[in-house]
Design an enzyme around this catalytic site. Structure first.
Site, PDB file in Angstrom:
ATOM      1  N   GLU A  95       0.827  -1.144   0.068  1.00 17.41           N
ATOM      2  CA  GLU A  95       0.013   0.078  -0.021  1.00 17.41           C
ATOM      3  C   GLU A  95       0.933   1.313  -0.074  1.00 17.41           C
ATOM      4  O   GLU A  95       1.911   1.209   0.466  1.00 17.41           O
ATOM      5  CB  GLU A  95      -0.894  -0.129   1.111  1.00 17.41           C
ATOM      6  N   CYS A 108       3.440   8.893   0.412  1.00 22.33           N
ATOM      7  CA  CYS A 108       4.248   7.729   1.244  1.00 22.33           C
ATOM      8  C   CYS A 108       4.488   6.594   0.691  1.00 22.33           C
ATOM      9  O   CYS A 108       3.337   5.866   0.399  1.00 22.33           O
ATOM     10  CB  CYS A 108       3.321   7.740   2.612  1.00 22.33           C
ATOM     11  N   CYS A 115       6.807  -6.012   7.283  1.00 19.49           N
ATOM     12  CA  CYS A 115       7.867  -5.473   8.020  1.00 19.49           C
ATOM     13  C   CYS A 115       8.039  -6.651   9.142  1.00 19.49           C
ATOM     14  O   CYS A 115       7.407  -7.114   9.736  1.00 19.49           O
ATOM     15  CB  CYS A 115       7.091  -4.115   8.736  1.00 19.49           C
ATOM     16  N   CYS A 119       6.543  -3.518  16.073  1.00 20.50           N
ATOM     17  CA  CYS A 119       6.531  -2.695  16.813  1.00 20.50           C
ATOM     18  C   CYS A 119       4.850  -2.734  17.368  1.00 20.50           C
ATOM     19  O   CYS A 119       4.106  -3.326  16.335  1.00 20.50           O
ATOM     20  CB  CYS A 119       6.541  -1.247  16.300  1.00 20.50           C
ATOM     21  N   CYS A 122       1.770  -1.313  15.653  1.00 19.54           N
ATOM     22  CA  CYS A 122       1.702  -0.796  14.169  1.00 19.54           C
ATOM     23  C   CYS A 122       1.358  -2.051  13.208  1.00 19.54           C
ATOM     24  O   CYS A 122       1.515  -3.230  13.434  1.00 19.54           O
ATOM     25  CB  CYS A 122       3.222  -0.535  13.585  1.00 19.54           C
ATOM     26  N   CYS A 336      -0.800   6.521   9.582  1.00 18.12           N
ATOM     27  CA  CYS A 336       0.428   5.969  10.103  1.00 18.12           C
ATOM     28  C   CYS A 336       0.295   4.638  10.710  1.00 18.12           C
ATOM     29  O   CYS A 336      -0.870   4.622  11.640  1.00 18.12           O
ATOM     30  CB  CYS A 336       1.493   6.981  11.013  1.00 18.12           C
TER      31      CYS A 336
HETATM   32  N1  SAH Z   1       9.715   1.415   9.771  1.00 21.87           N
HETATM   33  C1  SAH Z   1       9.858   2.748   9.710  1.00 21.87           C
HETATM   34  C2  SAH Z   1       8.829   3.383   8.619  1.00 21.87           C
HETATM   35  C3  SAH Z   1       7.391   3.006   8.802  1.00 21.87           C
HETATM   36  S1  SAH Z   1       6.696   3.364  10.242  1.00 21.87           S
HETATM   37  C4  SAH Z   1       9.993   3.450  11.035  1.00 21.87           C
HETATM   38  O1  SAH Z   1       9.687   2.811  12.072  1.00 21.87           O
HETATM   39  O2  SAH Z   1       9.968   4.534  11.238  1.00 21.87           O
HETATM   40  C5  SAH Z   1       6.230   5.107   9.890  1.00 21.87           C
HETATM   41  C6  SAH Z   1       5.891   5.945  11.070  1.00 21.87           C
HETATM   42  O3  SAH Z   1       4.591   5.627  11.578  1.00 21.87           O
HETATM   43  C7  SAH Z   1       6.814   5.676  12.330  1.00 21.87           C
HETATM   44  O4  SAH Z   1       6.943   6.848  12.833  1.00 21.87           O
HETATM   45  C8  SAH Z   1       6.067   4.898  13.052  1.00 21.87           C
HETATM   46  O5  SAH Z   1       6.264   4.513  14.162  1.00 21.87           O
HETATM   47  C9  SAH Z   1       4.592   5.382  12.745  1.00 21.87           C
HETATM   48  N2  SAH Z   1       3.514   4.466  13.292  1.00 21.87           N
HETATM   49  C10 SAH Z   1       3.374   3.275  13.184  1.00 21.87           C
HETATM   50  N3  SAH Z   1       2.168   2.629  13.724  1.00 21.87           N
HETATM   51  C11 SAH Z   1       1.445   3.913  14.039  1.00 21.87           C
HETATM   52  C12 SAH Z   1       0.203   4.148  14.710  1.00 21.87           C
HETATM   53  N4  SAH Z   1      -0.678   3.023  14.969  1.00 21.87           N
HETATM   54  N5  SAH Z   1      -0.016   5.269  15.016  1.00 21.87           N
HETATM   55  C13 SAH Z   1       0.664   6.506  14.671  1.00 21.87           C
HETATM   56  N6  SAH Z   1       1.945   6.028  14.085  1.00 21.87           N
HETATM   57  C14 SAH Z   1       2.295   5.191  13.993  1.00 21.87           C
END
Ligand code: SAH
Length: 344
Positions: A95, A108, A115, A119, A122, A336
């Site tokens: 996506e 984006c 991934c 985390c 996410c 995000c």
């Molecule tokens: N792996 C990379 C890029 C992908 S995540 C990274 O960790 O930066 C892109 C951004 O979205 C990151 O800052 C991540 O922490 C944030 N993100 C992920 N899940 C989220 C959520 N549920 N709510 C808000 N931000 C989130």
């Protein structure tokens, strides 16, 4: 896709010049091919109408044009954000998201299928990582979106699915191509690489002579909280990460942005803000606060408005610049942490 063939869209201009030379062709052909691929965004050699027929044939025997295919587009009724589902040539799904801002259109892009970082907030990480994307597949997200909207893309954030610094070479290759003069010529200053903090890769990136913005997904004021929500924190400590960010700034002159997604009760308390302020004080740091976006699988709640304001105030009192990320495209699960590889 035939893996024996050259992925011509991932080639840098100088590598394409070599290829053209090996085929016994005049130098200017490299410029023509590069422009077809990266300016005009064609999907086949047949469309390269200023190349002689025999060259087109030879190219298609030796090379593949790796294309991705638009399967679905959802448009947010709140803010016009568009979420794209693309299919790769091996059937995998990714996506990407297009956001309209006053300063231009921002895309984006995803850097991996899924991934592996795990985390807890996410959605992209739920089924692990299937594979890295090639530079061509990252480029095509921008090219196909630009064709779809019929407008120029001016900004790119590598913040979609995946950890870009794990797929280092393809991501750096992507940045070099998309920013080059005879491609889309998107300024490197308008490109952001977001990472959860792969320290050796940050050090390496510092020396690439790129002008991109580094966004560091910090999300915690200390190692204990970070470890509880981000498994990568068990590998690299916050101190190591902050040192690597200082190094990035020293080498590139580019200020690092710290991403901090606020989760109710987990990392949004005033004492967390004070601890974060202490760690970032004097660094000229910029913190981007993001209220956590809900995903079907996580049990987190976004921080309350009052808490966000207090958190912001505490950071600002320590001369830390704070911005709040607008949540865009939530109604289409395009915000995000909401990107997944599914088609429903
Ligand atoms: N792996 C990379 C890029 C992908 S995540 C990274 O960790 O930066 C892109 C951004 O979205 C990151 O800052 C991540 O922490 C944030 N993100 C992920 N899940 C989220 C959520 N549920 N709510 C808000 N931000 C989130």
């Amino acid at each position: 896709m035939n893996s024996q063939k050259i992925d011509i869209k991932s080639l840098q201009y100088d590598a394409l010049q070599e290829l053209v030379k090996d085929l016994g062709q005049p130098k200017y052909r490299a410029g023509q091919i590069f422009s077809w691929l990266h300016e005009k965004g064609v999907r086949s050699f047949e469309e390269m109408t200023n190349l002689p027929e025999n060259l087109r044939k030879e190219l298609s025997e030796k090379c593949d044009i790796v294309n991705i295919t638009k399967k679905k587009v959802l448009t947010s009724s709140i803010d016009g954000t568009k979420k794209y589902l693309f299919e790769l040539q091996d059937g995998q799904l990714i996506e990407s998201v297009m956001m309209r801002y006053k300063h231009g259109n921002s895309v984006c892009v995803s850097s991996q299928v899924g991934c592996a970082m795990g985390c807890s907030f996410c959605a992209s990480t739920l089924n692990g990582c299937v594979r890295d994307l090639r530079a061509s597949e990252i480029l095509d997200q921008v090219y196909e979106i630009q064709k779809d909207i019929g407008e120029r893309v001016s900004n790119i954030v590598i913040m979609g699915m995946g950890e870009p610094l794990i797929n280092y070479d393809q991501v750096v290759g992507f940045v070099r191509i998309v920013s080059s003069e005879n491609a889309l010529h998107i300024s490197q200053r308008n490109i952001t690489i977001s990472t959860c903090g792969i320290v050796p890769a940050i050090i390496k990136l510092s020396k690439e002579q790129l002008k991109v913005t580094l966004a560091l997904s910090l999300h915690a004021p200390n190692d204990d909280i970070r470890k509880a929500i981000m498994p990568i924190a068990k590998k690299y400590s916050m101190q190591e990460i902050l040192d690597a960010c200082d190094f990035y700034f020293q080498e590139t002159g580019r200020r690092v942005t710290f991403e901090y997604c606020l989760i109710d009760q987990v990392n949004d308390r005033p004492e967390h803000a004070r601890e974060l302020a202490k760690r970032l004080k004097g660094k000229g740091a910029h913190v981007n606060l993001i209220p956590v976006n809900p995903t079907p699988e996580n049990h987190y709640h976004e921080a309350k408005e009052k808490e966000i304001r207090l958190f912001t105030q505490i950071l600002e009192d320590s001369q830390i610049t704070v911005t709040r990320r607008r949540e865009m495209g939530r109604d289409i699960s395009g915000a995000c942490g909401q990107l997944v590889r599914r088609s429903s």
